[in-house]
Motif scaffolding. Structure first.
Motif, mmCIF file in Angstrom:
data_model
loop_
_atom_site.group_PDB
_atom_site.id
_atom_site.type_symbol
_atom_site.label_atom_id
_atom_site.label_comp_id
_atom_site.label_asym_id
_atom_site.label_seq_id
_atom_site.Cartn_x
_atom_site.Cartn_y
_atom_site.Cartn_z
ATOM 1 N N PRO A 19 5.807 44.922 11.010
ATOM 2 C CA PRO A 19 6.722 45.246 12.113
ATOM 3 C C PRO A 19 7.583 44.049 12.479
ATOM 4 O O PRO A 19 7.139 42.897 12.422
ATOM 5 C CB PRO A 19 5.776 45.627 13.256
ATOM 6 N N GLU A 20 8.809 44.326 12.869
ATOM 7 C CA GLU A 20 9.732 43.244 13.216
ATOM 8 C C GLU A 20 9.203 42.378 14.350
ATOM 9 O O GLU A 20 9.551 41.198 14.450
ATOM 10 C CB GLU A 20 11.093 43.829 13.602
ATOM 11 N N SER A 21 8.343 42.937 15.183
ATOM 12 C CA SER A 21 7.824 42.188 16.333
ATOM 13 C C SER A 21 6.985 40.985 15.922
ATOM 14 O O SER A 21 6.784 40.062 16.727
ATOM 15 C CB SER A 21 6.996 43.116 17.221
ATOM 16 N N HIS B 237 7.595 39.295 12.824
ATOM 17 C CA HIS B 237 8.349 38.456 11.898
ATOM 18 C C HIS B 237 8.542 37.055 12.483
ATOM 19 O O HIS B 237 8.961 36.892 13.628
ATOM 20 C CB HIS B 237 9.719 39.068 11.608
ATOM 21 N N ALA C 283 -1.024 45.395 9.707
ATOM 22 C CA ALA C 283 -0.609 46.165 8.539
ATOM 23 C C ALA C 283 -1.665 46.012 7.461
ATOM 24 O O ALA C 283 -2.232 44.928 7.292
ATOM 25 C CB ALA C 283 0.746 45.689 8.019
#
Length: 468
Positions: free
Chosen positions: A266-268, A270, A303
């Motif tokens: 998730p971009e959160s 990165h 993930a």
């Protein structure tokens, strides 16, 4: 007569011309259009200018290059895949013996053997052996050369099931310091064969390796599961417990890292610290889910990308994270056990990461590694349950000295007597080399050095110095 300056030594143009005329490969020198390309290596931290690069096409070329370096008194660098972290793949004012043109691979499926020339990378070998559903323990990055990897030990995704790469080496062709060509195996030059399996490049130029292969794949269960950095302590303690019950078919590692900007995360997260567990199950696929489950439930899962993958594909999965040209420094330490004190060092070091390219790997050993008697090979540290690899990197030279000092501090905090893995030692360090072999093993390695390289021609390595 025109000469080329090589530091304290001069080499005549006529000598170079005669050498080049007799080479099947190619000589590259300063001023040639491809000189800058050919002198560069994977680790961008080392920018050196050799007097000449001999791109060898076969054994005869290797012998001629060794003879030239010896007769002219020039420093000699031996380059296989060119991934040497300390920069041994190149040299200032000396000769680079480049094996990268020697990429022949011949598989014997009936005997489960492969003969691979020393310029091969693991990608080259895997491409041929996986055609027959066979493999040998290779590097975690497929562009790694087989030569330095194997002679230093060789830890990869098959290590717990099938042992080190060096454990699976059954023979080697070697050019010695006096230009002789010999074969080393259990039956021919057995002492040299012992030393080549863990003693590094100290005894000659290996031009070809013979490996025992094993049934692997072509599909394995492999992947990564990511957890929040805030749960690192829980994950490390849980990982330690899960390793104690892991079958040999499962090789895993913990990676304390920074989340890359990849689609499956998730971009959160990165660009934020995360702790990941990677693994490869090389047994029956139906049993893989149960075997990997304890490692995939150690905390809050960000993930989970474990899945059925081609073994050759999994071997290449991490390649994009380790591009050519970045400044790299590795430091390593073996752990007999991941005790609470060691875990605390890892946690404190994780919290003090100097940049987003920094990583710490905790790699589970045991299994097949521990079943080989310590005296059977020069890789004698068979009772160590884990190896830590500290990876310090910067895009350029800016800030590199700082991350190097951080990496040294991590392993120093583990104790003054900790042994290092010679393939993951980021600099030439005689004290670390000496501490990485038991006393009897080191004594035997020195005796081999005295016999096969008494003048220390092969000294650009984690060096075993001769006594004569």
């Amino acid at each position: 007569m025109t000469t080329t300056q090589t530091g304290p030594t001069r080499i005549g143009e006529a000598t170079i011309a005669e050498f080049a005329a007799g080479l099947r490969g190619k000589v590259v020198r300063p001023g040639d259009a491809d000189y800058d390309r050919e002198r560069s290596i994977w680790n961008g931290a080392h920018d050196r200018r050799p007097t000449l690069i001999a791109r060898c096409a076969g054994v005869a070329d290797v012998i001629r290059t060794v003879d030239l370096a010896r007769s002219e008194g020039l420093p000699l660098s031996v380059r296989g895949g060119g991934h040497s972290i300390p920069g041994f793949s190149t040299v200032d004012d000396g000769i680079v013996l480049d094996l990268s043109l020697m990429k022949g691979v011949q598989v014997d499926p009936a005997r489960r053997r492969v003969a691979a020339q020393a310029g091969c990378t693991w990608k080259d070998v895997d491409a041929e052996t996986q055609q027959f559903g066979l493999a040998v323990t290779g590097g975690l990055v497929s562009s790694t050369g087989i030569a330095g990897f194997t002679t230093g030990g060789g830890i990869g995704w098959l290590v717990r099931k099938h042992g080190l790469a060096s454990d699976n080496m059954v023979g080697a062709d070697v050019v010695t310091a006096d230009g002789q060509f010999i074969h080393a195996s259990a039956d021919e030059h057995p002492d040299l064969f012992w030393g080549l399996r863990g003693g590094g490049g100290n005894f000659g130029v290996v031009t070809s390796f013979d490996y025992q292969l094993h049934e692997v794949g072509p599909i394995v269960l492999s992947g990564l599961v990511f957890y929040p950095a805030e749960e690192a302590e829980q994950v490390l303690h849980g990982y330690r417990a899960a390793c104690a019950a892991a079958p040999d078919e499962l090789t895993t590692l913990v990676n304390m890292t920074t989340a890359p900007p990849v689609p499956f995360l998730p971009e959160s997260v990165h660009g934020k610290p995360v702790i990941a567990v990677g693994g490869c199950w090389s047994g029956d696929l139906d049993a893989g889910e149960a075997a990997t489950a304890p490692f995939r439930s150690l905390g809050t899962v960000i993930a989970d990308v474990f899945g059925a993958n081609p073994y050759a594909g999994w071997q290449q999965a991490l390649d994009p994270l380790y591009p050519r040209g970045v400044h790299n420094y590795f430091r390593s330490a073996f752990l007999r056990a991941a005790d609470d004190a060691s875990v605390r060092v890892l946690l404190d070091s994780f919290a003090a990461f100097p940049n987003a390219m920094t990583e710490i790997h905790l790699h589970h050993l045991g299994g097949a590694v521990g079943r080989v008697p310590a005296e059977a090979t020069a890789f004698a540290l068979r009772d160590q349950e884990f190896v830590i690899n500290v990876i310090a990197r910067t895009p350029t030279a800016e800030g590199f000295a700082d991350v190097v000092e951080w990496a040294r501090g991590v392993t120093s905090a583990l104790g003054p007597d900790v042994a290092a893995y010679v393939n993951f030692t980021g600099e030439a360090n005689t004290a670390l080399v000496r501490a990485s072999y038991p006393a009897d093993t080191y004594r035997r390695l020195v005796e081999l050095k005295n016999e096969f390289d008494p003048t220390n021609l092969f000294r650009l390595n984690q060096n075993i110095a001769p006594t004569v």
